[in-house]
Design a protein around this motif. Sequence first.
Motif, mmCIF file in Angstrom:
data_model
loop_
_atom_site.group_PDB
_atom_site.id
_atom_site.type_symbol
_atom_site.label_atom_id
_atom_site.label_comp_id
_atom_site.label_asym_id
_atom_site.label_seq_id
_atom_site.Cartn_x
_atom_site.Cartn_y
_atom_site.Cartn_z
ATOM 1 N N ALA A 128 0.705 -1.372 -0.030
ATOM 2 C CA ALA A 128 0.177 0.235 0.249
ATOM 3 C C ALA A 128 0.374 1.523 -0.118
ATOM 4 C CB ALA A 128 -1.198 -0.141 1.482
ATOM 5 N N SER A 129 0.183 2.516 -0.041
ATOM 6 C CA SER A 129 1.304 3.571 -0.311
ATOM 7 C C SER A 129 -0.291 4.875 0.093
ATOM 8 C CB SER A 129 1.134 4.181 -1.792
ATOM 9 O OG SER A 129 2.221 5.470 -1.248
ATOM 10 N N VAL A 130 1.070 4.755 1.489
ATOM 11 C CA VAL A 130 0.013 5.940 2.417
ATOM 12 C C VAL A 130 0.408 7.503 1.933
ATOM 13 C CG1 VAL A 130 -1.824 6.375 4.257
ATOM 14 C CG2 VAL A 130 -1.692 4.207 3.464
ATOM 15 N N ASP A 131 0.049 8.472 2.291
ATOM 16 C CA ASP A 131 1.153 9.736 2.376
ATOM 17 C C ASP A 131 0.612 10.077 3.846
ATOM 18 O OD1 ASP A 131 1.516 12.291 2.864
ATOM 19 O OD2 ASP A 131 0.438 13.265 0.221
ATOM 20 N N PRO A 132 2.026 10.280 3.783
ATOM 21 C CA PRO A 132 2.465 10.609 6.161
ATOM 22 C C PRO A 132 1.884 12.344 6.278
ATOM 23 C CG PRO A 132 4.384 10.118 5.165
ATOM 24 C CD PRO A 132 3.775 9.964 3.950
ATOM 25 N N GLY A 133 1.773 12.644 5.141
ATOM 26 C CA GLY A 133 1.679 14.204 4.654
ATOM 27 C C GLY A 133 -0.524 14.004 5.517
ATOM 28 N N ARG A 134 -0.978 13.868 5.514
ATOM 29 C CA ARG A 134 -2.031 12.971 5.737
ATOM 30 C C ARG A 134 -2.289 12.700 7.297
ATOM 31 N NH1 ARG A 134 -6.260 11.643 1.516
ATOM 32 N NH2 ARG A 134 -5.333 10.831 -0.612
ATOM 33 N N GLY A 135 -1.443 12.673 7.525
ATOM 34 C CA GLY A 135 -1.444 13.151 8.963
ATOM 35 C C GLY A 135 -2.840 11.685 10.158
ATOM 36 N N ALA A 136 -3.109 11.760 10.957
ATOM 37 C CA ALA A 136 -3.792 11.024 11.584
ATOM 38 C C ALA A 136 -4.250 10.299 10.682
ATOM 39 C CB ALA A 136 -4.473 11.692 12.799
ATOM 40 N N GLU A 137 -5.016 10.940 9.559
ATOM 41 C CA GLU A 137 -6.530 9.619 8.844
ATOM 42 C C GLU A 137 -5.254 8.703 8.324
ATOM 43 O OE1 GLU A 137 -7.996 10.790 4.559
ATOM 44 O OE2 GLU A 137 -7.449 12.101 5.376
ATOM 45 N N ALA A 138 -3.975 8.898 8.413
ATOM 46 C CA ALA A 138 -2.601 7.735 7.132
ATOM 47 C C ALA A 138 -2.917 7.107 8.037
ATOM 48 C CB ALA A 138 -1.559 8.490 6.993
ATOM 49 N N VAL A 139 -2.475 6.831 9.640
ATOM 50 C CA VAL A 139 -2.474 6.031 10.823
ATOM 51 C C VAL A 139 -3.351 5.322 10.209
ATOM 52 C CG1 VAL A 139 -1.956 5.700 13.122
ATOM 53 C CG2 VAL A 139 -1.266 7.706 11.631
ATOM 54 N N ARG A 140 -4.558 6.279 10.273
ATOM 55 C CA ARG A 140 -5.619 5.349 10.124
ATOM 56 C C ARG A 140 -6.305 3.841 9.134
ATOM 57 N NH1 ARG A 140 -8.291 9.877 12.398
ATOM 58 N NH2 ARG A 140 -8.563 10.786 10.534
#
Length: 286
Positions: free
Chosen positions: A94-106
Amino acid sequence: MDVEELVAIDVHTHVLASVDGHRSGAGTDALAGTFGAIPELTVPELAEHYQQRSMAAVIFTVDAFTRTGEGPRVSNEEIAEQAARFPDTLIPFASVDPGRGAEAVRTARRLISDHGVRGFKFHPSDQAFYPNDASAYPLYEVIADAGLPALFHSGQTGLGAGQRAGGGIRLKYSNPMHLDDVAVDFPDMPIVIAHPSVPWQDEALAVAAHKPQVYIDLSGWSPKYFPPQLVAQAGSLLKHKVLFGSDFPAISPDRWLRDFEDLPIKDEVRPLILKENAARLFGLIR
């Protein structure tokens, strides 16, 4: 996945088209200056390509929302769901942008628990972040707790090359030395430094040699252009830490393997690079 029957495991391939008919378009345009026309393949098309070659492949998209304001070209969910149809061939990251913050973690937690992704891909230059920025650490904690690997683009990129202002891509984020901090702070999270890390090849070699959980993949360049120090250490000091990757569809595995045959690497080391190191990293063999 029957590792014995595989010729190789390609740890770096991109999904550029959705099964619903959506093609990335602008994403491939940004690479055309370096790689020319690039075929945009769906997950089933990638599976067929690698099945015909008796290979397995790690597949992923890139989420660069912070820099572009747009989501990934093909959703992580689609990639995982489609890959599940080809368990003998495909390994979904998967790829999740760290800039999404808490949303990225979820999102990362959900992709692991609900969709069974096997690792995560980061592109610091495309996502506009330093890998050792503490703001990314909550995301790494999720990945490390799941025992999954994190793969980071490093060095030069074909993305935006030759475009005005390089398409807004800043190379500084992809110096592999930033990953030394990540390796210290997350000692049990496998880290893959993707690509020959031009112009920071020596930094990548140093980090991989010093940190036991750090690997290097050889994607994105034809082997005939590999820096000599990379070739020397891939065949000796780092023979258990180097992984075959093509960057398909930017570079085909066929072309990569043809050029790899000409490298001065011992015959007994070649199977390690082509599949055995990756198979151990992904827990396919011991």
